[in-house]
Write a protein that holds these residues in place. Structure first.
Motif, short mmCIF file in Angstrom:
data_model
loop_
_atom_site.label_atom_id
_atom_site.label_comp_id
_atom_site.label_asym_id
_atom_site.label_seq_id
_atom_site.Cartn_x
_atom_site.Cartn_y
_atom_site.Cartn_z
N THR A 168 0.79 -1.23 0.00
CA THR A 168 0.00 0.00 0.00
C THR A 168 0.83 1.28 0.00
OG1 THR A 168 -0.17 0.00 2.43
CG2 THR A 168 -1.93 -1.13 1.19
N VAL A 169 2.08 1.23 0.37
CA VAL A 169 2.92 2.42 0.48
C VAL A 169 4.03 2.35 -0.58
CG1 VAL A 169 4.44 3.76 1.98
CG2 VAL A 169 2.42 2.65 2.95
N PRO A 170 4.16 3.37 -1.39
CA PRO A 170 5.24 3.36 -2.40
C PRO A 170 6.62 3.19 -1.75
CG PRO A 170 3.72 5.18 -2.80
CD PRO A 170 3.34 4.59 -1.47
N GLY A 171 7.52 2.54 -2.48
CA GLY A 171 8.88 2.35 -1.99
C GLY A 171 9.06 1.14 -1.09
N HIS A 172 8.06 0.27 -1.00
CA HIS A 172 8.13 -0.97 -0.22
C HIS A 172 8.02 -2.15 -1.19
CE1 HIS A 172 7.18 1.84 2.98
NE2 HIS A 172 7.45 0.91 3.86
N PHE A 173 8.96 -3.10 -1.09
CA PHE A 173 9.04 -4.18 -2.07
C PHE A 173 9.16 -5.54 -1.36
CE2 PHE A 173 11.20 -0.36 -3.59
CZ PHE A 173 10.36 0.00 -4.64
N PRO A 174 8.11 -6.38 -1.40
CA PRO A 174 8.17 -7.70 -0.77
C PRO A 174 8.58 -8.78 -1.78
CG PRO A 174 5.92 -7.22 -1.38
CD PRO A 174 6.76 -6.04 -1.83
N PHE A 175 9.50 -9.64 -1.37
CA PHE A 175 9.97 -10.71 -2.25
C PHE A 175 9.96 -12.05 -1.53
CE2 PHE A 175 11.96 -6.92 -3.91
CZ PHE A 175 11.79 -7.04 -5.28
N PHE A 176 9.55 -13.08 -2.27
CA PHE A 176 9.75 -14.46 -1.83
C PHE A 176 11.04 -14.97 -2.44
CE2 PHE A 176 5.00 -14.60 -1.48
CZ PHE A 176 4.96 -14.82 -0.12
N ILE A 177 11.72 -15.82 -1.70
CA ILE A 177 12.89 -16.52 -2.20
C ILE A 177 12.51 -17.98 -2.27
CG2 ILE A 177 15.30 -17.10 -1.73
CD1 ILE A 177 15.32 -14.45 0.02
N LYS A 178 12.64 -18.57 -3.46
CA LYS A 178 12.27 -19.97 -3.65
C LYS A 178 13.49 -20.79 -4.03
CE LYS A 178 7.41 -19.63 -4.82
NZ LYS A 178 6.39 -20.14 -5.74
N ALA A 179 13.51 -22.03 -3.59
CA ALA A 179 14.55 -22.98 -3.95
C ALA A 179 13.85 -24.20 -4.55
CB ALA A 179 15.37 -23.38 -2.72
N ASP A 180 14.17 -24.51 -5.78
CA ASP A 180 13.53 -25.61 -6.49
C ASP A 180 12.01 -25.55 -6.38
OD1 ASP A 180 15.91 -26.64 -7.42
OD2 ASP A 180 16.18 -27.98 -5.70
N GLY A 181 11.47 -24.33 -6.52
CA GLY A 181 10.03 -24.13 -6.53
C GLY A 181 9.36 -24.06 -5.17
N LYS A 182 10.11 -24.25 -4.10
CA LYS A 182 9.54 -24.23 -2.74
C LYS A 182 9.96 -22.94 -2.02
CE LYS A 182 9.60 -29.26 -2.07
NZ LYS A 182 8.70 -29.50 -3.09
N LEU A 183 9.04 -22.41 -1.20
CA LEU A 183 9.37 -21.23 -0.43
C LEU A 183 10.57 -21.52 0.47
CD1 LEU A 183 5.88 -19.82 0.65
CD2 LEU A 183 7.50 -18.83 -0.98
N ALA A 184 11.58 -20.69 0.37
CA ALA A 184 12.80 -20.86 1.18
C ALA A 184 13.08 -19.64 2.05
CB ALA A 184 13.99 -21.12 0.26
N GLY A 185 12.35 -18.55 1.81
CA GLY A 185 12.57 -17.35 2.60
C GLY A 185 11.92 -16.15 1.96
N PHE A 186 12.32 -14.98 2.45
CA PHE A 186 11.77 -13.73 1.93
C PHE A 186 12.75 -12.60 2.16
CE2 PHE A 186 10.41 -13.69 6.36
CZ PHE A 186 10.72 -12.39 6.75
N ALA A 187 12.50 -11.50 1.48
CA ALA A 187 13.22 -10.25 1.70
C ALA A 187 12.21 -9.11 1.61
CB ALA A 187 14.32 -10.06 0.65
N LEU A 188 12.30 -8.18 2.53
CA LEU A 188 11.50 -6.97 2.50
C LEU A 188 12.46 -5.80 2.29
CD1 LEU A 188 9.00 -7.65 5.45
CD2 LEU A 188 8.70 -8.10 3.00
N VAL A 189 12.30 -5.12 1.16
CA VAL A 189 13.20 -4.05 0.76
C VAL A 189 12.43 -2.73 0.76
CG1 VAL A 189 14.63 -3.17 -1.14
CG2 VAL A 189 14.54 -5.64 -0.68
N ARG A 190 13.11 -1.67 1.16
CA ARG A 190 12.51 -0.33 1.12
C ARG A 190 13.41 0.64 0.39
NH1 ARG A 190 11.12 2.55 6.35
NH2 ARG A 190 10.43 4.08 4.83
N GLU A 191 12.79 1.56 -0.29
CA GLU A 191 13.50 2.72 -0.81
C GLU A 191 13.15 3.89 0.10
OE1 GLU A 191 14.38 5.21 -4.89
OE2 GLU A 191 12.57 3.99 -4.79
N ILE A 192 14.16 4.50 0.68
CA ILE A 192 13.95 5.56 1.66
C ILE A 192 14.43 6.88 1.05
CG2 ILE A 192 14.57 6.41 3.96
CD1 ILE A 192 14.90 3.39 4.72
N ALA A 193 13.51 7.82 0.95
CA ALA A 193 13.82 9.13 0.38
C ALA A 193 14.54 9.97 1.43
CB ALA A 193 12.55 9.83 -0.07
N LEU A 194 15.54 10.69 0.99
CA LEU A 194 16.27 11.60 1.86
C LEU A 194 15.75 13.02 1.64
CD1 LEU A 194 19.87 10.23 1.32
CD2 LEU A 194 18.40 9.87 3.31
#
Length: 181
Positions: free
Chosen positions: A51-77
């Protein structure tokens, strides 16, 4: 092993929330957070990732199975130049998939996906995360990063600038990426 980094959709929110619970359980040895009355940790910022710009959710998969995630943000200065930087807010690999290079490949892919200035911060007490991120960032930048401290954060923060070797935004596949890392 085939590794995939996939931006999570709102329809996949429940899966992300479930992985966040496992992450927060693992993280509880470094922080004093407790589960709530419903027996969950909860993550109050999860909905921001859709819902908020600059927020990026990612799944990390290994051989097609969920193996983790990363939540990335772009922060304006604020300021004259109005630049921004990217930050790994949360990063998690399931224990089953750790020590196989999946986390390193996923992190490097994200660094390449969002070229520019980056910060990665670890808690002072989270020594395994400090070792992981220092090794990954040092390898990725060939030692060209700074480690700083900020008053508002209890732990080291690595700062660096990325210049991608390839462009995932223009069609480079993760298969090509795997051979790069």
């Amino acid at each position: 092993m085939k590794i995939e980094i996939i931006q999570a959709t709102l329809a996949q929110r429940d899966a992300m929330q479930s992985l966040l619970e496992l992450y927060q359980y693992d993280f509880s040895e470094f922080e004093s957070e407790d589960v709530n009355e419903d027996g969950v940790y909860g993550y109050k910022y999860l909905d921001y990732y859709w819902t908020v710009p600059g927020h990026f959710p990612f799944f990390i998969k290994a051989d097609g199975k969920l193996a983790g995630f990363a939540l990335v943000r772009e922060i304006a200065l604020e300021g004259l130049h109005r630049s921004s930087y990217f930050k790994i807010n949360e990063f998690f690999i399931l224990k089953k998939y750790r020590k196989e290079g999946i986390g390193k490949r996923a992190a490097c892919y994200l660094f390449d996906l969002y070229p520019g200035n980056w910060e990665v911060a670890e808690l002072e007490t989270n020594l395994p995360a400090q070792r992981f991120w220092r090794q990954v960032i040092s390898s990725y930048t060939q030692g060209n990063y700074a480690e700083i401290r900020k008053d508002e954060w209890d732990g080291p923060i690595q700062q660096f600038t990325t210049t991608p070797c390839f462009s995932p935004r223009t069609g480079t596949t993760l298969a090509n990426f795997e051979s790069y890392v």
